[in-house]
Write a protein that holds these residues in place. Structure first.
Motif, short mmCIF file in Angstrom:
data_model
loop_
_atom_site.label_atom_id
_atom_site.label_comp_id
_atom_site.label_asym_id
_atom_site.label_seq_id
_atom_site.Cartn_x
_atom_site.Cartn_y
_atom_site.Cartn_z
N SER A 131 14.51 -9.98 -14.48
CA SER A 131 13.39 -9.09 -14.21
C SER A 131 12.05 -9.81 -14.19
CB SER A 131 13.34 -7.97 -15.26
OG SER A 131 14.52 -7.20 -15.24
N ALA A 338 16.62 2.45 -19.89
CA ALA A 338 17.25 1.99 -18.65
C ALA A 338 16.45 2.38 -17.42
CB ALA A 338 18.66 2.57 -18.55
N LYS A 340 13.04 1.40 -16.71
CA LYS A 340 12.23 0.30 -16.20
C LYS A 340 13.12 -0.86 -15.78
CE LYS A 340 8.12 -0.62 -17.45
NZ LYS A 340 6.88 -1.06 -18.13
N LYS A 341 13.09 -1.19 -14.50
CA LYS A 341 13.97 -2.22 -13.94
C LYS A 341 13.16 -3.29 -13.23
CE LYS A 341 18.02 0.76 -13.10
NZ LYS A 341 17.52 2.06 -13.58
N GLY A 345 16.95 -4.69 -9.90
CA GLY A 345 17.72 -3.74 -10.69
C GLY A 345 18.06 -4.18 -12.10
N GLY A 346 17.67 -5.38 -12.50
CA GLY A 346 17.91 -5.82 -13.87
C GLY A 346 17.08 -5.00 -14.85
N LEU A 347 17.66 -4.70 -16.02
CA LEU A 347 16.96 -3.88 -17.01
C LEU A 347 15.99 -4.73 -17.81
CD1 LEU A 347 19.79 -1.54 -18.35
CD2 LEU A 347 18.14 -1.14 -16.52
#
Length: 385
Positions: A131, A338, A340-341, A345-347
């Motif tokens: 991210s 879960a 905010k990515k 798409g990584g958390l």
């Protein structure tokens, strides 16, 4: 005369063995005996000993219930040729400062970013999980190469990159890719930050990374700031006279997983001055329960955190109509980490939260005790839409 010659020969051989073997061993022992140990206040899974010549990092908890300890000698490049180490004394010899590194867990990235050395990262498995904007920019520019998955690293690419060290992540010692990389002469150092059970214990692993880059002083300063922020927030939470009840987790294939009472999340909830409903359990990980058991215990809970991966009330209702029976659902007091990515798409929570527990705790205080932090903007926990 023959006897005298025999003893003379024996004495010469013994002297040579001592010079070649015993001398090396004693040199190493004396170096470690004259070392100073880095103070670790919270982390339990590693130690750092520094002396005038090199630094030794020992990882005692690379994964849960590990029987293996790993010792790494970190040697300044200008001194590397002057030191002879006993055979098999260390699991890796790493020249420092490291200029090129392969990482294997997103939890490693915030430490390097905080230390100002994110530019040293040249390889990572499953880069879409990253991210960090700074790291993503390097990925887009082709400066961080995709290496497949951690369980099946593309060893050809990894070895072609010729990193100074690979910082490994593993659930056991059976990663064949790491063995292949080590056989090629590239050091592999296991990191066990994810095994730590306390918020500040995880964050203190920045002191594991620092010696690889000769950034120990900076790491001490950064951790001190995080620790101070966390402890101040914990003290602030105690000003609230009310301890709201909290439910965690959600259903996965008809099993509801809640955080155990000795887990990382339970410690956050305790420090946020809440009444976590499973706080008295001894589990360090999650606890699998039936929906009926959770409903019976937590139907009237004031707040509900992390309902699996659901990020809207509509999703939650569609997943299981029984979710509507929880008071937290009715009052719209359900929050998720879960939402905010990163760009792919990584958390963000699973990458940054271990390094910034002070921000996690402030998020929880702002949710559970809103009057204590009235203007606070959350970093990780967001209300369901």
């Amino acid at each position: 005369m023959a006897t005298n010659r025999f003893y003379a020969l024996f004495f010469c051989v013994f002297a040579i063995v001592c010079l070649l073997g015993c001398g090396k061993k004693n040199k190493s022992l004396s170096v470690e005996q004259n070392s100073t140990k880095t103070e670790l206040k919270y982390a339990k899974g590693f130690s750092v000993q520094k002396n005038a010549t090199f630094t030794v990092i020992e990882v005692t908890s690379p994964w849960p219930s590990s029987d293996n300890n790993f010792k790494y000698a970190l040697v300044p490049k200008e001194k590397l040729a002057t030191i002879t180490f006993p055979r098999d004394a260390y699991d890796a010899i790493v020249p420092t400062p490291v200029e090129h590194v392969v990482l294997t867990s997103t939890t490693h990235i915030p430490s390097l970013e905080a230390l100002g050395v994110v530019n040293t990262i040249i390889g990572f498995p499953s880069t879409d999980f990253i991210s960090s904007p700074a790291a993503r920019k390097r990925i887009e520019n082709g400066q961080i190469k995709e290496l497949g998955t951690n369980e099946n690293i593309n060893t050809e690419i990894a070895m072609a990159l010729q990193p100074d060290v690979v910082i490994g992540f593993g659930i056991n010692d059976t990663n064949k890719a790491y063995e292949a990389i080590k056989k090629s002469g590239i050091p592999v150092a296991y990191n066990g930050d994810w095994v730590e059970q306390t918020p500040l214990g995880k964050a203190e692993w920045i002191k594991f990374f620092a010696p690889f880059f000769q950034k120990e002083t900076l790491a001490d300063s950064l951790f001190h700031t995080i620790e101070k922020g966390y402890l101040n927030a914990k003290q602030l939470a105690q000003k609230s006279q009310k301890k709201p009840t909290v439910l965690t987790g959600g259903l996965y294939k008809d099993v509801w997983y809640v955080a155990g009472g000795k887990s990382w999340m339970a410690q956050f909830l305790q420090d946020a001055n809440t009444d976590y409903l499973w706080a008295n359990t001894d589990h360090k990980g999650s606890i699998g329960l039936s929906l009926e058991v959770v409903l019976d215990k937590a139907q009237k809970a004031d707040y509900w955190l992390n309902p699996s991966m659901h990020i809207t009330y509509k999703e939650l209702q569609s997943a299981n109509a029984h979710h509507q029976q929880f008071e937290a659902f009715k009052q719209q007091r359900v929050f998720s980490n879960a939402i905010k990515k990163g760009a792919k798409g990584g958390l963000l929570f699973y990458e940054l939260a271990p390094q910034r527990p002070d921000l996690v705790l402030k998020d929880l205080i702002a949710i559970m005790h809103p009057l204590l932090l009235p203007d606070y903007e959350p970093h990780f926990f967001m209300p369901l839409e």
